[in-house]
Scaffold this motif. Sequence first.
Motif, PDB file in Angstrom:
ATOM      1  N   LYS A 260     -14.189 -12.823  11.437  1.00 54.38           N
ATOM      2  CA  LYS A 260     -14.395 -14.119  12.081  1.00 54.38           C
ATOM      3  C   LYS A 260     -14.247 -15.264  11.069  1.00 54.38           C
ATOM      4  O   LYS A 260     -13.488 -16.194  11.247  1.00 54.38           O
ATOM      5  CB  LYS A 260     -15.785 -14.190  12.724  1.00 54.38           C
ATOM      6  CG  LYS A 260     -15.996 -13.279  13.892  1.00 54.38           C
ATOM      7  CD  LYS A 260     -17.392 -13.406  14.498  1.00 54.38           C
ATOM      8  CE  LYS A 260     -18.477 -12.820  13.633  1.00 54.38           C
ATOM      9  NZ  LYS A 260     -18.440 -11.352  13.539  1.00 54.38           N
ATOM     10  N   THR A 261     -14.988 -15.148   9.972  1.00 54.70           N
ATOM     11  CA  THR A 261     -14.968 -16.207   8.962  1.00 54.70           C
ATOM     12  C   THR A 261     -13.584 -16.324   8.334  1.00 54.70           C
ATOM     13  O   THR A 261     -13.050 -17.429   8.192  1.00 54.70           O
ATOM     14  CB  THR A 261     -16.020 -15.910   7.882  1.00 54.70           C
ATOM     15  OG1 THR A 261     -17.303 -15.887   8.503  1.00 54.70           O
ATOM     16  CG2 THR A 261     -16.009 -16.945   6.787  1.00 54.70           C
TER      17      THR A 261
ATOM     18  N   ASP B 219     -22.979 -19.976  11.044  1.00 51.34           N
ATOM     19  CA  ASP B 219     -23.578 -18.722  10.630  1.00 51.34           C
ATOM     20  C   ASP B 219     -24.575 -18.986   9.494  1.00 51.34           C
ATOM     21  O   ASP B 219     -24.199 -19.558   8.477  1.00 51.34           O
ATOM     22  CB  ASP B 219     -22.476 -17.761  10.178  1.00 51.34           C
ATOM     23  CG  ASP B 219     -23.016 -16.361   9.925  1.00 51.34           C
ATOM     24  OD1 ASP B 219     -22.215 -15.426   9.854  1.00 51.34           O
ATOM     25  OD2 ASP B 219     -24.245 -16.209   9.797  1.00 51.34           O
TER      26      ASP B 219
ATOM     27  N   ASN C 298     -20.897 -18.080   5.115  1.00 53.48           N
ATOM     28  CA  ASN C 298     -19.698 -17.531   4.466  1.00 53.48           C
ATOM     29  C   ASN C 298     -18.513 -18.488   4.547  1.00 53.48           C
ATOM     30  O   ASN C 298     -17.713 -18.562   3.619  1.00 53.48           O
ATOM     31  CB  ASN C 298     -19.308 -16.186   5.118  1.00 53.48           C
ATOM     32  CG  ASN C 298     -20.247 -15.050   4.731  1.00 53.48           C
ATOM     33  OD1 ASN C 298     -20.225 -14.018   5.361  1.00 53.48           O
ATOM     34  ND2 ASN C 298     -21.065 -15.219   3.712  1.00 53.48           N
TER      35      ASN C 298
ATOM     36  N   ASP D 286     -17.077 -21.278  13.401  1.00 56.35           N
ATOM     37  CA  ASP D 286     -17.291 -19.913  12.936  1.00 56.35           C
ATOM     38  C   ASP D 286     -18.642 -19.422  13.443  1.00 56.35           C
ATOM     39  O   ASP D 286     -19.684 -19.977  13.084  1.00 56.35           O
ATOM     40  CB  ASP D 286     -17.261 -19.858  11.399  1.00 56.35           C
ATOM     41  CG  ASP D 286     -17.372 -18.431  10.872  1.00 56.35           C
ATOM     42  OD1 ASP D 286     -17.815 -18.271   9.709  1.00 56.35           O
ATOM     43  OD2 ASP D 286     -17.044 -17.483  11.619  1.00 56.35           O
TER      44      ASP D 286
END
Lengths: 256, 256
Positions: free
Chosen positions: B16-17, B40, B44, B125
Amino acid sequence: MPRIIAVANRKGGVGKTTTTVNVATAMAAAGKKVLVIDLDPQGNATTSMGIDKKGRMASSYEVLLGERNISEAIVWTEIPNFSIVPSSADLAGAEVELVDQPHREFALKQAIEKGAVNYDYILIDCPPSLSLVTINALVAANAVIVPLQCEFLALEGITDLIRNINIIKKKFNPGLELQGVVLTMYDKRNNLSQMVEDDVRSFFGKKVYQTVIPRNVRISEAPSHGKPVLLYDFKCSGSQAYISLTGEVLKREKEL
Amino acid sequence: MPRIIAVANRKGGVGKTTTTVNVATAMAAAGKKVLVIDLDPQGNATTSMGIDKKGRMASSYEVLLGERNISEAIVWTEIPNFSIVPSSADLAGAEVELVDQPHREFALKQAIEKGAVNYDYILIDCPPSLSLVTINALVAANAVIVPLQCEFLALEGITDLIRNINIIKKKFNPGLELQGVVLTMYDKRNNLSQMVEDDVRSFFGKKVYQTVIPRNVRISEAPSHGKPVLLYDFKCSGSQAYISLTGEVLKREKEL
Ligand SMILES: Nc1ncnc2c1ncn2[C@@H]1O[C@H](COP(=O)(O)OP(=O)(O)OP(=O)(O)O)[C@@H](O)[C@H]1O
Ligand SMILES: Nc1ncnc2c1ncn2[C@@H]1O[C@H](COP(=O)(O)OP(=O)(O)OP(=O)(O)O)[C@@H](O)[C@H]1O
Ligand SMILES: [Mg+2]
Ligand SMILES: [Mg+2]
């Protein structure tokens, strides 16, 4: 009372489920009576053991909310000495439902004490978060195993996680110990893995298990056969590493 | 108003990141004005861009709780056209704090409308969960990109995720569309990747991007240099795949 071990790390995809399922299998093979509690709404531990999630009277969700006794949710697996409390998709709603309950952090601990005492070990597979569900696992646990993927981004969250474990220890569970950190998905083809290992060993010292779990495709194939890799391919490097890790885990249990 | 794209999947560690940061970079290079919102608590995306999380007046946490205007949290990166709202560890507490707020699902949407309208694209994100924080991203978004790791366990949660996207669409955000599913960490050395790709393309059809992101060690090295892989090593297979993916994303944006 059984020894309760939470397998936790907020970072996703680091090998929590794989570690829970395979350490539990190796413990069962060593004659220990083991219960795995799947606290992840994804239910990967449940699937990895070939157990169907649908159509169950009770799952870890009903147990956590006190709607069913844990003994009603326990299911046998095909492995002797190894039972599991399956998860369900409803678990995704547990956070919001637990928030207003008194003693919300102790829900799982109380459920285990009411109906799951005849085990040597209980392993809890946690979701990738530090939510109330994971907090329940850390409050119920005697020890925590932290899988750490050999990647730079996985290193980033580890000090946060250790800080949170210490907060739980101080506020709710003075007996909680970090049993150890296990390096996972180690890829000897790239320098990053070696760099991460060196960093982790210098930071955590003896807390890091000697055994390192290699990246091994047989591990990622096993869940599609509904079996832990120890049963899917006993001789592969992944299985051998998990057997060696379990030896270290059991040895540390004796020393604690 | 900017087009808002959430990058989401409850399964952990699926890219995802990495997808958020690199698609945003390629969009910025194509001259689009892009804002990334890091939702998040691990942060990250913030680290991957070389931005320090500590000592900030405002992060995505204060923005989500309405304590600060989003414009106060926006930080420039070293890449022209690319700004970011950094995350902070406090975000872990956002779930419990949002629960009792009226319109708790709309907190992010309202925050964006109040202060982040001069962008072409906003990429969000998401953490590996379907919590209120992720729901906020899906309510604010026009479209969702779902990274799907080429692993059996990653397949398991995908129908759950699509069902949840449809629930959010019906209850809160009728304009929400699944823009597409991107296969990540494809390893041509093992059959599992091919099996997963065949499954996913037969299930999702045209929703799956043609571009498949290969497993590529340069991608996992880049965050330790505080750079997206597009800047760290432009010529590697990972970068070329993300450039090609962004082309598809922008093409689908025109068609929607
Ligand atoms: N040593 C390994 N070698 C190769 N693949 C692995 C290894 N360990 C785990 N995997 C695979 O990597 C993926 C992530 O592992 P796993 O699901 O156990 O992580 P997790 O931390 O439980 O993830 P989540 O955060 O989503 O709960 C799975 O598809 C699994 O099969
Ligand atoms: N194509 C790829 N090849 C090799 N490594 C990759 C690739 N994509 C991502 N990675 C690495 O795999 C790990 C997981 O990726 P990433 O952190 O982007 O996933 P995520 O879904 O955002 O994880 P989380 O669920 O924890 O938020 C990271 O260490 C990243 O650097
Ligand atoms: Mg898991
Ligand atoms: Mg991420």
